[in-house]
Design a protein around this motif. Structure first.
Motif, PDB file in Angstrom:
ATOM      1  N   GLY A 146       0.831  -1.205   0.000  1.00 28.85           N
ATOM      2  CA  GLY A 146       0.000   0.000   0.000  1.00 28.85           C
ATOM      3  C   GLY A 146       0.859   1.245   0.000  1.00 28.85           C
ATOM      4  O   GLY A 146       1.914   1.297  -0.628  1.00 28.85           O
ATOM      5  N   ALA A 147       0.420   2.253   0.751  1.00 23.74           N
ATOM      6  CA  ALA A 147       1.129   3.535   0.793  1.00 23.74           C
ATOM      7  C   ALA A 147       2.576   3.337   1.252  1.00 23.74           C
ATOM      8  O   ALA A 147       2.839   2.590   2.187  1.00 23.74           O
ATOM      9  N   ASN A 148       3.492   4.023   0.584  1.00 16.63           N
ATOM     10  CA  ASN A 148       4.913   3.861   0.920  1.00 16.63           C
ATOM     11  C   ASN A 148       5.419   4.957   1.849  1.00 16.63           C
ATOM     12  O   ASN A 148       6.603   5.029   2.132  1.00 16.63           O
ATOM     13  N   ASN A 149       4.517   5.807   2.350  1.00 16.03           N
ATOM     14  CA  ASN A 149       4.948   6.918   3.182  1.00 16.03           C
ATOM     15  C   ASN A 149       4.188   7.046   4.500  1.00 16.03           C
ATOM     16  O   ASN A 149       4.251   8.069   5.157  1.00 16.03           O
TER      17      ASN A 149
END
Length: 104
Positions: free
Chosen positions: A45-48
């Protein structure tokens, strides 16, 4: 009992720096009477987006930790590390209380 949930927005190119930052804080929370439940870094999913959770016996105990940490040399160094590496873009803090099932 109160659990603090932290949601972080990170620079995805500085995940190693954030992981180091998290490893600095885990023993510091314990030093001030809390129980750390870990840091959770992006996987799918989101990498941040990352999160952390830790528990103190009460909100008053958490507030004491917050005040005391502002003058602790190890905590100051951890804050400075995050500032220097700029691995954290923003964060939000929420508090939760647990609900357990009936105990016999």
């Amino acid at each position: 009992m109160i659990t603090c949930y932290l949601k972080y927005v990170l620079d995805p190119y500085k995940l190693e720096a954030f992981e180091h930052y998290g490893k600095l804080w885990i023993p510091l929370v314990a030093k001030f009477g809390g129980q750390h439940h870990g840091y959770f870094l992006p996987s799918e999913g989101a990498n941040n987006i990352a999160m952390a959770m830790f528990t103190f016996p009460s909100l008053a105990a958490y507030e004491h930790y917050r005040q005391t940490s502002m003058n602790d040399p190890e905590c100051i160094a951890a804050f400075k590390y995050a500032e220097e590496t700029r691995c954290i873009l923003s964060y939000e803090r929420s508090f939760f209380r647990p609900v357990f099932g009936n105990q016999a």
